[in-house]
Design a protein around this motif. Sequence first.
Motif, mmCIF file in Angstrom:
data_model
loop_
_atom_site.group_PDB
_atom_site.id
_atom_site.type_symbol
_atom_site.label_atom_id
_atom_site.label_comp_id
_atom_site.label_asym_id
_atom_site.label_seq_id
_atom_site.Cartn_x
_atom_site.Cartn_y
_atom_site.Cartn_z
ATOM 1 N N PHE A 8 0.851 -1.185 0.000
ATOM 2 C CA PHE A 8 0.000 0.000 0.000
ATOM 3 C C PHE A 8 0.886 1.234 0.000
ATOM 4 O O PHE A 8 1.752 1.380 0.859
ATOM 5 N N ILE A 23 -6.684 -3.922 9.103
ATOM 6 C CA ILE A 23 -6.573 -2.829 8.138
ATOM 7 C C ILE A 23 -7.689 -1.824 8.410
ATOM 8 O O ILE A 23 -8.854 -2.196 8.538
ATOM 9 N N ILE A 31 -4.466 2.894 7.091
ATOM 10 C CA ILE A 31 -4.716 3.398 5.740
ATOM 11 C C ILE A 31 -4.636 4.911 5.678
ATOM 12 O O ILE A 31 -3.924 5.496 4.869
ATOM 13 N N ASP A 32 -5.401 5.580 6.529
ATOM 14 C CA ASP A 32 -5.499 7.031 6.430
ATOM 15 C C ASP A 32 -6.263 7.547 7.649
ATOM 16 O O ASP A 32 -7.054 6.817 8.255
ATOM 17 N N TYR A 99 -9.410 3.824 -2.072
ATOM 18 C CA TYR A 99 -8.122 3.243 -1.686
ATOM 19 C C TYR A 99 -7.979 1.878 -2.344
ATOM 20 O O TYR A 99 -8.974 1.191 -2.594
ATOM 21 N N PHE A 101 -5.138 -1.667 -2.256
ATOM 22 C CA PHE A 101 -3.892 -2.331 -1.888
ATOM 23 C C PHE A 101 -3.880 -3.703 -2.525
ATOM 24 O O PHE A 101 -4.917 -4.202 -2.989
ATOM 25 N N ARG A 153 -4.128 5.657 -2.908
ATOM 26 C CA ARG A 153 -5.391 6.368 -2.755
ATOM 27 C C ARG A 153 -5.607 7.355 -3.899
ATOM 28 O O ARG A 153 -4.657 7.864 -4.487
#
Length: 242
Positions: A8, A23, A31-32, A99, A101, A153
Amino acid sequence: MSTLRIEFCGEHYTAAEGEDFVIGREGDLEIDDNPYLHRRFLLITQENGLWWIANVGTLLSATVSDGSGGVQAWLPPGARLPVVFPFVQVLFSAGATTYDFTIQNDAQYFSTTHIHAGASGTTTIGAVPLTSSQRLLVVALSEQVLAQDSPGRGQIPSNAEAAERLGWPLTTFNRKLDNVCEKLDKVGVAGLRGGRGKLATNRRARLVEYAVASHLVSRDDLVLLERNAAGGAGPRVPGDGE
């Protein structure tokens, strides 16, 4: 037992045997810091000799593909899937951001290089023909996701932003978006149509996820936007079969 390698935004992670891999906004893969994203969204675990990916969130869904675009599944809250392909792509959207991955699996249980849709039609969806203007619309919505150098992303433009990118009237864009979603819904793509009050943002996000995961559009199609901007496709489109 195989190991899973996850990529990612250019960073690599490993799912270890006997341990859960979380995740989301928090976890092993953070992730964010996106308020629309669950703290714990996806969970990768081992069970009965297989790796599984489960949606442990309550609102968001994910699109899981074998990487070739031949097999693609929608993973709603509470659902899980075995990771049985050597390469898997996962896409999901939170707010206006999509997003993605990838997962590489050491154990190659199945290969979809030569898979074709079976008689049931439940695991694969055949190629969906798009008109030239429909393809432009999908590419415009998917532009930032397709332009990534590595899984990460991308922002999904609003209808107005995408219409401006294409040089189309907003009413034309909205009509063609309706037609694309209806066409894909008829061949069994889930999540594109809902009841009254369905948010357009959710529909655009699902369309981008499906289009990228199934290779309905690819990075090579980005040139269509530049040709359109240069006048190659014309700023205002005719009916074009919608």
